[in-house]
Motif scaffolding. Structure first.
Motif, PDB file in Angstrom:
ATOM      1  N   THR A 182       0.900  -1.097   0.143  1.00 48.30           N
ATOM      2  CA  THR A 182       0.085   0.109  -0.170  1.00 48.30           C
ATOM      3  C   THR A 182       0.811   1.271  -0.052  1.00 48.30           C
ATOM      4  O   THR A 182       0.645   2.413  -0.717  1.00 48.30           O
ATOM      5  CB  THR A 182      -0.993   0.129   1.489  1.00 48.30           C
ATOM      6  OG1 THR A 182      -1.742  -1.044   1.101  1.00 48.30           O
ATOM      7  CG2 THR A 182      -1.957   1.439   1.427  1.00 48.30           C
ATOM      8  N   THR A 183       1.795   1.288   0.958  1.00 50.45           N
ATOM      9  CA  THR A 183       2.834   2.415   0.899  1.00 50.45           C
ATOM     10  C   THR A 183       3.682   2.662  -0.430  1.00 50.45           C
ATOM     11  O   THR A 183       3.720   3.692  -0.867  1.00 50.45           O
ATOM     12  CB  THR A 183       3.701   2.436   2.019  1.00 50.45           C
ATOM     13  OG1 THR A 183       4.590   1.260   2.117  1.00 50.45           O
ATOM     14  CG2 THR A 183       2.759   2.546   3.408  1.00 50.45           C
ATOM     15  N   LEU A 184       4.001   1.561  -0.977  1.00 53.54           N
ATOM     16  CA  LEU A 184       4.609   1.598  -2.346  1.00 53.54           C
ATOM     17  C   LEU A 184       3.828   2.168  -3.417  1.00 53.54           C
ATOM     18  O   LEU A 184       4.225   2.987  -4.260  1.00 53.54           O
ATOM     19  CB  LEU A 184       5.278   0.168  -2.697  1.00 53.54           C
ATOM     20  CG  LEU A 184       6.527  -0.182  -1.825  1.00 53.54           C
ATOM     21  CD1 LEU A 184       6.576  -1.777  -2.035  1.00 53.54           C
ATOM     22  CD2 LEU A 184       7.618   0.755  -2.123  1.00 53.54           C
ATOM     23  N   LEU A 185       2.610   1.501  -3.491  1.00 54.38           N
ATOM     24  CA  LEU A 185       1.309   2.096  -4.278  1.00 54.38           C
ATOM     25  C   LEU A 185       1.451   3.631  -4.149  1.00 54.38           C
ATOM     26  O   LEU A 185       1.193   4.162  -5.276  1.00 54.38           O
ATOM     27  CB  LEU A 185       0.341   1.295  -4.297  1.00 54.38           C
ATOM     28  CG  LEU A 185      -0.867   1.755  -4.936  1.00 54.38           C
ATOM     29  CD1 LEU A 185      -0.656   1.556  -6.552  1.00 54.38           C
ATOM     30  CD2 LEU A 185      -2.259   1.014  -4.984  1.00 54.38           C
ATOM     31  N   GLN A 186       1.087   4.059  -3.009  1.00 54.00           N
ATOM     32  CA  GLN A 186       1.142   5.511  -2.735  1.00 54.00           C
ATOM     33  C   GLN A 186       2.213   6.271  -3.285  1.00 54.00           C
ATOM     34  O   GLN A 186       2.057   7.446  -3.864  1.00 54.00           O
ATOM     35  CB  GLN A 186       0.741   5.779  -1.152  1.00 54.00           C
ATOM     36  CG  GLN A 186      -0.424   5.333  -0.836  1.00 54.00           C
ATOM     37  CD  GLN A 186      -0.578   5.380   0.601  1.00 54.00           C
ATOM     38  OE1 GLN A 186       0.431   5.628   1.314  1.00 54.00           O
ATOM     39  NE2 GLN A 186      -1.729   5.186   1.337  1.00 54.00           N
ATOM     40  N   TYR A 187       3.386   5.772  -3.078  1.00 53.39           N
ATOM     41  CA  TYR A 187       4.686   6.463  -3.536  1.00 53.39           C
ATOM     42  C   TYR A 187       4.670   6.480  -5.081  1.00 53.39           C
ATOM     43  O   TYR A 187       5.046   7.487  -5.497  1.00 53.39           O
ATOM     44  CB  TYR A 187       5.858   5.635  -3.149  1.00 53.39           C
ATOM     45  CG  TYR A 187       6.974   6.272  -3.657  1.00 53.39           C
ATOM     46  CD1 TYR A 187       7.643   7.427  -3.088  1.00 53.39           C
ATOM     47  CD2 TYR A 187       7.739   5.516  -4.634  1.00 53.39           C
ATOM     48  CE1 TYR A 187       8.778   7.898  -3.938  1.00 53.39           C
ATOM     49  CE2 TYR A 187       9.064   5.890  -5.205  1.00 53.39           C
ATOM     50  CZ  TYR A 187       9.507   7.063  -4.826  1.00 53.39           C
ATOM     51  OH  TYR A 187      10.738   7.709  -5.553  1.00 53.39           O
ATOM     52  N   THR A 188       4.358   5.483  -5.725  1.00 52.36           N
ATOM     53  CA  THR A 188       4.259   5.391  -7.152  1.00 52.36           C
ATOM     54  C   THR A 188       3.314   6.472  -7.770  1.00 52.36           C
ATOM     55  O   THR A 188       3.581   6.994  -8.780  1.00 52.36           O
ATOM     56  CB  THR A 188       4.220   4.011  -7.796  1.00 52.36           C
ATOM     57  OG1 THR A 188       2.571   3.884  -7.165  1.00 52.36           O
ATOM     58  CG2 THR A 188       4.707   3.204  -7.376  1.00 52.36           C
ATOM     59  N   LYS A 189       2.302   6.992  -7.056  1.00 53.69           N
ATOM     60  CA  LYS A 189       1.468   8.037  -7.764  1.00 53.69           C
ATOM     61  C   LYS A 189       2.023   9.620  -7.521  1.00 53.69           C
ATOM     62  O   LYS A 189       1.750  10.431  -8.155  1.00 53.69           O
ATOM     63  CB  LYS A 189       0.380   8.082  -6.881  1.00 53.69           C
ATOM     64  CG  LYS A 189      -0.674   6.967  -7.027  1.00 53.69           C
ATOM     65  CD  LYS A 189      -1.859   6.543  -6.291  1.00 53.69           C
ATOM     66  CE  LYS A 189      -2.850   5.482  -6.464  1.00 53.69           C
ATOM     67  NZ  LYS A 189      -4.009   5.249  -5.394  1.00 53.69           N
ATOM     68  N   PRO A 191       5.907  10.107  -7.017  1.00 58.35           N
ATOM     69  CA  PRO A 191       7.371   9.819  -6.528  1.00 58.35           C
ATOM     70  C   PRO A 191       8.164  10.965  -6.515  1.00 58.35           C
ATOM     71  O   PRO A 191       9.268  10.847  -5.922  1.00 58.35           O
ATOM     72  CB  PRO A 191       7.648   9.042  -8.044  1.00 58.35           C
ATOM     73  CG  PRO A 191       6.958   9.440  -9.076  1.00 58.35           C
ATOM     74  CD  PRO A 191       5.543   9.742  -8.390  1.00 58.35           C
ATOM     75  N   THR A 192       7.663  12.271  -6.737  1.00 58.02           N
ATOM     76  CA  THR A 192       8.501  13.161  -6.631  1.00 58.02           C
ATOM     77  C   THR A 192       8.726  13.773  -5.352  1.00 58.02           C
ATOM     78  O   THR A 192       9.278  14.620  -4.846  1.00 58.02           O
ATOM     79  CB  THR A 192       8.077  14.514  -7.455  1.00 58.02           C
ATOM     80  OG1 THR A 192       6.600  14.705  -7.312  1.00 58.02           O
ATOM     81  CG2 THR A 192       8.199  14.354  -9.093  1.00 58.02           C
ATOM     82  N   HIS A 193       7.518  13.206  -4.379  1.00 57.36           N
ATOM     83  CA  HIS A 193       7.388  13.606  -3.212  1.00 57.36           C
ATOM     84  C   HIS A 193       8.085  12.679  -2.100  1.00 57.36           C
ATOM     85  O   HIS A 193       7.668  12.248  -1.161  1.00 57.36           O
ATOM     86  CB  HIS A 193       6.054  13.478  -2.912  1.00 57.36           C
ATOM     87  CG  HIS A 193       5.234  14.596  -3.227  1.00 57.36           C
ATOM     88  ND1 HIS A 193       4.594  15.602  -2.295  1.00 57.36           N
ATOM     89  CD2 HIS A 193       5.041  15.113  -4.533  1.00 57.36           C
ATOM     90  CE1 HIS A 193       3.857  16.440  -3.194  1.00 57.36           C
ATOM     91  NE2 HIS A 193       4.075  16.194  -4.443  1.00 57.36           N
ATOM     92  N   GLY A 194       9.313  11.882  -2.551  1.00 59.23           N
ATOM     93  CA  GLY A 194      10.158  11.244  -1.597  1.00 59.23           C
ATOM     94  C   GLY A 194      11.315  10.758  -2.465  1.00 59.23           C
ATOM     95  O   GLY A 194      11.843  11.157  -3.524  1.00 59.23           O
TER      96      GLY A 194
END
Length: 301
Positions: A182-189, A191-194
């Motif tokens: 879930t956290t990885l999916l959120q990151y893929t949306k 990616p510039t925020h991390g």
């Protein structure tokens, strides 16, 4: 204690490699040098100051056998012996002009022979062989090449697999894998925020850590894991240090993370890096027993 199954596999590999060397010896050596002579000449060529004792120690050749070989090479005007002024009992070995020419010719013979030998292998197979050779040599000699570099979206699959395997090995329930995905999916949306960092040993990805900005100036650490086969190489410390450098360089004032009280090695690293425990809540959601969900916070001083 070394695993007996591994010992048997190691012996099997040694037999395979010995047979392979025998094949190469038959195909690539003999006209100029035998394979043993070529190894001796290579030691002399690649070292400005080397003695017969040095070669015997490095190549584990019987001193009597080596002495006879050097006498033959000297007689054939390939090797030159000069007295070692610092040790009158020893001689310094060097190649003659003829010896250098023959050595370089032998190298070219082997190169061309191996090129033909490997002609039927695809680029992907060659790459796998290259990786396998590097891993074996560096691991056996305990001289691993360690790199920690910035990753990206292309590493999401590796991070998911690594973290899932690590937590499964530690006995955690599947719910933690769902949380990771879930956290990885959120990151893929977004990616510039991390940021993501990947640890590699001998060019093989084996560790990860991530930093995500969930809200404005609210930064959280995720996906901190190291493959169990590559622990005790300082990779966890290296990953966290890399992330901490990024925080300081970019003026980030605060960051937090959630962990579990059982993960002692990670907790020790957090303490060393200046994190403090701010919350602790008992829970059974991760495991079939009660553990403590912990929130750790770092503030820039």
């Amino acid at each position: 204690m070394t695993n007996l199954h591994f010992i048997d596999k190691f012996r099997e590999f040694n037999r395979f490699y010995a047979n392979l060397l025998g094949k190469f010896d038959f195909k690539f050596y003999g006209e100029l040098f035998t394979i043993v002579e070529a190894n001796v000449v290579a030691e002399i060529y690649n070292n400005n100051r080397i003695s017969a004792k040095d070669i015997s120690d490095r190549l584990m050749i019987n001193k009597g056998q080596l002495s006879k070989m050097i006498n033959k090479l000297e007689k054939d005007d390939i090797v030159l012996r000069t007295e070692d002024k610092s040790d009158k009992r020893s001689f310094i070995l060097a190649l003659t002009s003829k010896g250098i020419q023959m050595y370089l010719q032998q190298i070219e013979t082997v190169r061309q022979g191996l090129k033909e030998e490997l002609h039927s292998y695809s680029d992907q197979e060659i790459q796998r062989l290259n990786t396998a050779m590097t891993i074996f040599k560096n691991t056996y000699e305990k001289k691993n090449e360690i790199d920690i570099d910035e990753g990206g979206i292309q590493d999401i699959g590796f991070i998911a697999d690594l973290n899932s395997r690590v937590y499964t090995e530690l006995g955690y329930d599947n719910v933690i894998q769902a949380h990771i995905l879930t956290t990885l999916l959120q990151y893929t949306k977004k990616p510039t925020h991390g940021k993501i960092w990947i640890a590699k040993v001998n060019n093989v990805p084996v560790g990860s850590i991530g930093l995500v900005e969930n809200e404005k100036n609210k930064w959280e650490i995720h996906w901190f894991a190291v493959d169990s086969k590559y622990q005790h190489l300082g990779l966890g410390k290296g990953l966290l240090d890399k992330l901490m450098e990024y925080l300081i360089e970019n003026g980030i004032q605060q960051v937090y993370l959630w962990t579990i009280n059982e993960l002692a090695q990670a907790r020790n690293l957090y303490v060393r890096s200046g994190f403090t425990l701010s919350e602790a809540t008992p829970t059974k959601k991760w495991k079939n027993k009660e553990v403590m969900d912990e929130k750790w916070v770092w503030n820039h001083n």
